[in-house]
Design a protein around this motif. Sequence first.
Motif, PDB file in Angstrom:
ATOM      1  N   GLY A   1      54.558  29.944  34.047  1.00 39.78           N
ATOM      2  CA  GLY A   1      54.928  30.662  35.251  1.00 39.78           C
ATOM      3  C   GLY A   1      56.208  30.125  35.852  1.00 39.78           C
ATOM      4  N   ASP A   2      56.659  30.818  36.889  1.00 41.52           N
ATOM      5  CA  ASP A   2      57.891  30.403  37.553  1.00 41.52           C
ATOM      6  C   ASP A   2      57.658  29.177  38.425  1.00 41.52           C
ATOM      7  OD1 ASP A   2      59.491  33.644  38.215  1.00 41.52           O
ATOM      8  OD2 ASP A   2      58.685  32.729  36.390  1.00 41.52           O
ATOM      9  N   SER A   3      58.674  28.336  38.531  1.00 40.64           N
ATOM     10  CA  SER A   3      58.569  27.160  39.394  1.00 40.64           C
ATOM     11  C   SER A   3      59.952  26.624  39.703  1.00 40.64           C
ATOM     12  CB  SER A   3      57.721  26.067  38.741  1.00 40.64           C
ATOM     13  OG  SER A   3      58.362  25.558  37.602  1.00 40.64           O
ATOM     14  N   VAL A   4      59.998  25.797  40.742  1.00 38.18           N
ATOM     15  CA  VAL A   4      61.246  25.160  41.166  1.00 38.18           C
ATOM     16  C   VAL A   4      60.979  23.677  41.369  1.00 38.18           C
ATOM     17  CG1 VAL A   4      62.959  25.024  43.002  1.00 38.18           C
ATOM     18  CG2 VAL A   4      62.089  27.250  42.288  1.00 38.18           C
ATOM     19  N   THR A   5      61.867  22.859  40.867  1.00 35.77           N
ATOM     20  CA  THR A   5      61.765  21.407  41.050  1.00 35.77           C
ATOM     21  C   THR A   5      63.038  20.928  41.734  1.00 35.77           C
ATOM     22  OG1 THR A   5      60.457  21.200  39.024  1.00 35.77           O
ATOM     23  CG2 THR A   5      61.439  19.192  39.901  1.00 35.77           C
ATOM     24  N   GLN A   6      62.885  20.252  42.840  1.00 37.13           N
ATOM     25  CA  GLN A   6      64.062  19.722  43.495  1.00 37.13           C
ATOM     26  C   GLN A   6      63.890  18.237  43.778  1.00 37.13           C
ATOM     27  OE1 GLN A   6      63.376  22.280  47.331  1.00 37.13           O
ATOM     28  NE2 GLN A   6      64.724  20.594  47.911  1.00 37.13           N
ATOM     29  N   MET A   7      65.019  17.584  43.967  1.00 33.79           N
ATOM     30  CA  MET A   7      64.986  16.137  44.051  1.00 33.79           C
ATOM     31  C   MET A   7      64.208  15.684  45.269  1.00 33.79           C
ATOM     32  SD  MET A   7      68.827  14.955  45.014  1.00 33.79           S
ATOM     33  CE  MET A   7      68.850  13.440  45.941  1.00 33.79           C
ATOM     34  N   GLU A   8      63.528  14.563  45.056  1.00 40.08           N
ATOM     35  CA  GLU A   8      62.725  14.003  46.121  1.00 40.08           C
ATOM     36  C   GLU A   8      63.637  13.438  47.198  1.00 40.08           C
ATOM     37  OE1 GLU A   8      58.830  14.539  44.474  1.00 40.08           O
ATOM     38  OE2 GLU A   8      59.285  13.345  46.245  1.00 40.08           O
ATOM     39  N   GLY A   9      63.153  13.464  48.405  1.00 36.86           N
ATOM     40  CA  GLY A   9      63.899  12.796  49.463  1.00 36.86           C
ATOM     41  C   GLY A   9      63.121  11.583  49.935  1.00 36.86           C
ATOM     42  N   PRO A  10      63.381  11.147  51.140  1.00 34.74           N
ATOM     43  CA  PRO A  10      64.475  11.627  51.972  1.00 34.74           C
ATOM     44  C   PRO A  10      65.821  11.069  51.518  1.00 34.74           C
ATOM     45  CG  PRO A  10      63.300   9.861  53.085  1.00 34.74           C
ATOM     46  CD  PRO A  10      62.570  10.115  51.782  1.00 34.74           C
ATOM     47  N   VAL A  11      66.865  11.787  51.918  1.00 40.08           N
ATOM     48  CA  VAL A  11      68.233  11.378  51.631  1.00 40.08           C
ATOM     49  C   VAL A  11      68.900  11.020  52.952  1.00 40.08           C
ATOM     50  CG1 VAL A  11      70.472  12.138  50.781  1.00 40.08           C
ATOM     51  CG2 VAL A  11      68.392  12.884  49.605  1.00 40.08           C
ATOM     52  N   THR A  12      69.542   9.861  52.985  1.00 41.39           N
ATOM     53  CA  THR A  12      70.278   9.427  54.174  1.00 41.39           C
ATOM     54  C   THR A  12      71.720   9.179  53.780  1.00 41.39           C
ATOM     55  OG1 THR A  12      68.303   8.394  55.111  1.00 41.39           O
ATOM     56  CG2 THR A  12      70.428   7.754  56.046  1.00 41.39           C
ATOM     57  N   LEU A  13      72.640   9.831  54.477  1.00 39.59           N
ATOM     58  CA  LEU A  13      74.064   9.699  54.181  1.00 39.59           C
ATOM     59  C   LEU A  13      74.829   9.413  55.463  1.00 39.59           C
ATOM     60  CD1 LEU A  13      74.630  12.770  51.825  1.00 39.59           C
ATOM     61  CD2 LEU A  13      74.496  10.376  51.141  1.00 39.59           C
ATOM     62  N   SER A  14      75.973   8.785  55.293  1.00 39.75           N
ATOM     63  CA  SER A  14      76.889   8.617  56.411  1.00 39.75           C
ATOM     64  C   SER A  14      77.722   9.878  56.570  1.00 39.75           C
ATOM     65  CB  SER A  14      77.800   7.413  56.181  1.00 39.75           C
ATOM     66  OG  SER A  14      77.049   6.232  56.123  1.00 39.75           O
ATOM     67  N   GLU A  15      78.148  10.117  57.789  1.00 45.73           N
ATOM     68  CA  GLU A  15      79.009  11.280  58.053  1.00 45.73           C
ATOM     69  C   GLU A  15      80.217  11.253  57.124  1.00 45.73           C
ATOM     70  OE1 GLU A  15      80.031  11.497  62.194  1.00 45.73           O
ATOM     71  OE2 GLU A  15      79.638  13.649  62.213  1.00 45.73           O
ATOM     72  N   GLU A  16      80.601  12.426  56.634  1.00 49.29           N
ATOM     73  CA  GLU A  16      81.737  12.656  55.738  1.00 49.29           C
ATOM     74  C   GLU A  16      81.440  12.264  54.290  1.00 49.29           C
ATOM     75  OE1 GLU A  16      85.363  11.052  57.294  1.00 49.29           O
ATOM     76  OE2 GLU A  16      85.162  12.088  59.198  1.00 49.29           O
ATOM     77  N   ALA A  17      80.241  11.832  53.992  1.00 49.32           N
ATOM     78  CA  ALA A  17      79.883  11.540  52.595  1.00 49.32           C
ATOM     79  C   ALA A  17      79.682  12.835  51.825  1.00 49.32           C
ATOM     80  CB  ALA A  17      78.617  10.684  52.547  1.00 49.32           C
ATOM     81  N   PHE A  18      79.691  12.690  50.490  1.00 47.80           N
ATOM     82  CA  PHE A  18      79.455  13.828  49.598  1.00 47.80           C
ATOM     83  C   PHE A  18      77.957  13.979  49.367  1.00 47.80           C
ATOM     84  CE2 PHE A  18      80.875  16.872  46.494  1.00 47.80           C
ATOM     85  CZ  PHE A  18      79.876  16.890  45.533  1.00 47.80           C
ATOM     86  N   LEU A  19      77.507  15.233  49.387  1.00 48.99           N
ATOM     87  CA  LEU A  19      76.087  15.519  49.219  1.00 48.99           C
ATOM     88  C   LEU A  19      75.837  16.292  47.931  1.00 48.99           C
ATOM     89  CD1 LEU A  19      73.105  15.897  50.319  1.00 48.99           C
ATOM     90  CD2 LEU A  19      73.933  18.056  51.272  1.00 48.99           C
ATOM     91  N   THR A  20      74.834  15.857  47.184  1.00 51.42           N
ATOM     92  CA  THR A  20      74.271  16.665  46.102  1.00 51.42           C
ATOM     93  C   THR A  20      72.762  16.628  46.221  1.00 51.42           C
ATOM     94  OG1 THR A  20      76.064  16.114  44.576  1.00 51.42           O
ATOM     95  CG2 THR A  20      74.048  16.982  43.611  1.00 51.42           C
ATOM     96  N   ILE A  21      72.152  17.789  46.193  1.00 56.55           N
ATOM     97  CA  ILE A  21      70.688  17.882  46.099  1.00 56.55           C
ATOM     98  C   ILE A  21      70.396  18.689  44.841  1.00 56.55           C
ATOM     99  CG2 ILE A  21      68.528  18.626  47.134  1.00 56.55           C
ATOM    100  CD1 ILE A  21      69.840  18.447  49.868  1.00 56.55           C
TER     101      ILE A  21
END
Lengths: 113, 115
Positions: A1-21
């Motif tokens: 069947g259909d499903s979605v897997t996304q990265m576990e969090g939590p994610v903490t970043l400093s302002e202006e950092a690059f984000l990838t999820i």
Amino acid sequence: GDSVTQMEGPVTLSEEAFLTINCTYTATGYPSLFWYVQYPGEGLQLLLKATKADDKGSNKGFEATYRKETTSFHLEKGSVQVSDSAVYFCALSELNTGNQFYFGTGTSLTVIP
Amino acid sequence: DVKVTQSSRYLVKRTGEKVFLECVQDMDHENMFWYRQDPGLGLRLIYFSYDVKMKEKGDIPEGYSVSREKKERFSLILESASTNQTSMYLCASDSPGLAAGDTQYFGPGTRLTVL
């Protein structure tokens, strides 16, 4: 069947950092792919979407490209702001399943000044 | 501007009480959905309805029922609330799958606590 897997969090970043999820999916046909955002105390809002392979969805500085070869739809932003702190959900829907939505488990992002 | 509203943002009930969660949409959508959201589990579909008086079970219908007497309104009912039904409940609506990329529209959620 259909499903979605996304990265576990939590994610903490400093302002202006690059984000990838990261988000990967399993689907039987040709799904549409979505990223939703949930700000504290609110419901889900559509952030961006892509309906076919190689499409790029973009909104508010966020981008995601529909990669059929890797079955992925990773969310990126070049420079995050404190106001981007939220929970992000990857999702898919397929016309051949009546457009039923399948959601990932959500990734919590906190951006610190 | 499209809108999905839910009757309460926060609700506290006691074990065994009958609980009604109401959802109203103003977009003339045929489909309406109830999800529950729990940490680490994401959104799980409880019930959905594709027309007035029609309902379909989702992935976790046990302990819940629904009612759709009018197109714009979809109610979730907890017949006898239990502590494991403490959760965030999200209502959503959309039109039938007419085109790829049609999105669901969500209400603000009801955070239910069962003591």
